[in-house]
Motif scaffolding. Structure first.
Motif, PDB file in Angstrom:
ATOM      1  N   VAL A   6       0.826  -1.143  -0.178  1.00  0.00           N
ATOM      2  CA  VAL A   6       0.028  -0.047  -0.003  1.00  0.00           C
ATOM      3  C   VAL A   6       1.038   1.135   0.087  1.00  0.00           C
ATOM      4  O   VAL A   6       0.685   2.004  -0.745  1.00  0.00           O
ATOM      5  CB  VAL A   6      -1.065   0.132   1.222  1.00  0.00           C
ATOM      6  N   GLY A  40       2.239   1.883  -3.499  1.00  0.00           N
ATOM      7  CA  GLY A  40       1.372   1.769  -4.849  1.00  0.00           C
ATOM      8  C   GLY A  40       1.274   0.504  -5.404  1.00  0.00           C
ATOM      9  O   GLY A  40       1.163   0.561  -6.899  1.00  0.00           O
ATOM     10  N   SER A  82      -0.419  -2.488  -6.263  1.00  0.00           N
ATOM     11  CA  SER A  82      -1.833  -2.892  -6.523  1.00  0.00           C
ATOM     12  C   SER A  82      -2.124  -4.089  -7.040  1.00  0.00           C
ATOM     13  O   SER A  82      -2.613  -4.361  -8.165  1.00  0.00           O
ATOM     14  CB  SER A  82      -2.675  -1.987  -7.145  1.00  0.00           C
ATOM     15  N   THR A 122      -4.971  -4.620  -1.953  1.00  0.00           N
ATOM     16  CA  THR A 122      -4.024  -3.529  -2.208  1.00  0.00           C
ATOM     17  C   THR A 122      -4.655  -2.368  -3.164  1.00  0.00           C
ATOM     18  O   THR A 122      -4.428  -1.278  -3.196  1.00  0.00           O
ATOM     19  CB  THR A 122      -2.726  -3.953  -2.574  1.00  0.00           C
ATOM     20  N   ARG A 123      -5.186  -2.992  -4.155  1.00  0.00           N
ATOM     21  CA  ARG A 123      -5.943  -2.205  -5.103  1.00  0.00           C
ATOM     22  C   ARG A 123      -6.948  -1.415  -4.545  1.00  0.00           C
ATOM     23  O   ARG A 123      -7.115  -0.056  -4.749  1.00  0.00           O
ATOM     24  CB  ARG A 123      -6.562  -2.824  -6.287  1.00  0.00           C
ATOM     25  N   ASP A 158      -5.238   1.359  -2.617  1.00  0.00           N
ATOM     26  CA  ASP A 158      -4.959   2.524  -3.646  1.00  0.00           C
ATOM     27  C   ASP A 158      -6.081   3.323  -4.018  1.00  0.00           C
ATOM     28  O   ASP A 158      -5.896   4.672  -4.009  1.00  0.00           O
ATOM     29  CB  ASP A 158      -4.417   1.831  -4.870  1.00  0.00           C
ATOM     30  N   LYS A 163      -6.379   7.282  -3.340  1.00  0.00           N
ATOM     31  CA  LYS A 163      -6.111   8.339  -4.684  1.00  0.00           C
ATOM     32  C   LYS A 163      -7.578   9.290  -4.631  1.00  0.00           C
ATOM     33  O   LYS A 163      -7.555  10.211  -5.153  1.00  0.00           O
ATOM     34  CB  LYS A 163      -6.068   7.572  -5.944  1.00  0.00           C
TER      35      LYS A 163
END
Length: 185
Positions: A93, A96, A98, A103-104, A107, A111
């Motif tokens: 994380v 970045g 993902s 983890t995506r 992210d 964002k």
């Protein structure tokens, strides 16, 4: 309210289970993602199968499904809690990476400038761990180590879980009375 809950392969999965139980009682929509090691640790520490864990969530998303709604910023959520958060997930994380849904989703939350709370569980911490936590804290992520307080005189493991879950809920601005607050009777 709509929250994403991630459970990874660090110890203290009892906090993730406790959080899901309380969010369900409060009627808050949850989107659960569990890493492979998270499944194993929940089974080992809590004696729960993945199917039992899924029942605590409103929706369950497979960690390999990068087409899940929570992988998109257009899917509105109020934030995400990763509890417990392994150092592997924390590093991904913070940098970045993902490479899975968990983890995506984190992210995306970052964002989109939504609330992200990570509850890391590791000791001792290396400089790499601390740098990753600092990187996240600098962008507004709440880093909340799995370290319950004792001022409320806990008598059971459940009491310890309640203070951590209550403090996590505080970070998401969710009213709760799971523990006695300092200065209260």
């Amino acid at each position: 309210m709509r929250l994403i809950v991630g459970i990874t392969g660090a110890s203290c999965t009892i906090y993730g289970v406790g959080l899901l139980q309380v969010l369900k009682q409060l009627g808050i929509e949850t989107h659960l993602v569990v890493s492979k090691m998270g499944q194993e640790v929940v089974s080992h520490e809590c004696g729960m199968a993945l199917e039992e864990l899924k029942e605590l969530a409103t929706f369950y998303h497979d960690n390999d499904n990068l087409a899940a709604p929570i992988a998109s910023g257009s899917f509105k959520t109020d934030g995400m809690i990763i509890v417990p958060c392994s150092m592997k997930t924390l590093a991904a994380v913070a940098n970045g990476l993902s490479n899975n849904l968990l983890t995506r989703a984190a992210d995306v939350v970052i964002k989109e400038r939504r609330k992200l709370v990570v509850v890391p569980r590791e000791t001792p911490l290396s400089l790499i761990h601390l740098e990753n936590m600092t990187k996240l804290a600098k962008i507004g992520v709440t880093v909340m180590p799995a370290a319950p307080g004792f001022y409320h005189q806990p008598e059971t493991i459940g009491d310890l879980v309640s203070i951590m879950v209550g403090r996590i809920l505080d970070q998401m601005d969710i009213e709760n009375n799971l523990f006695t607050r300092w200065g209260e009777e």
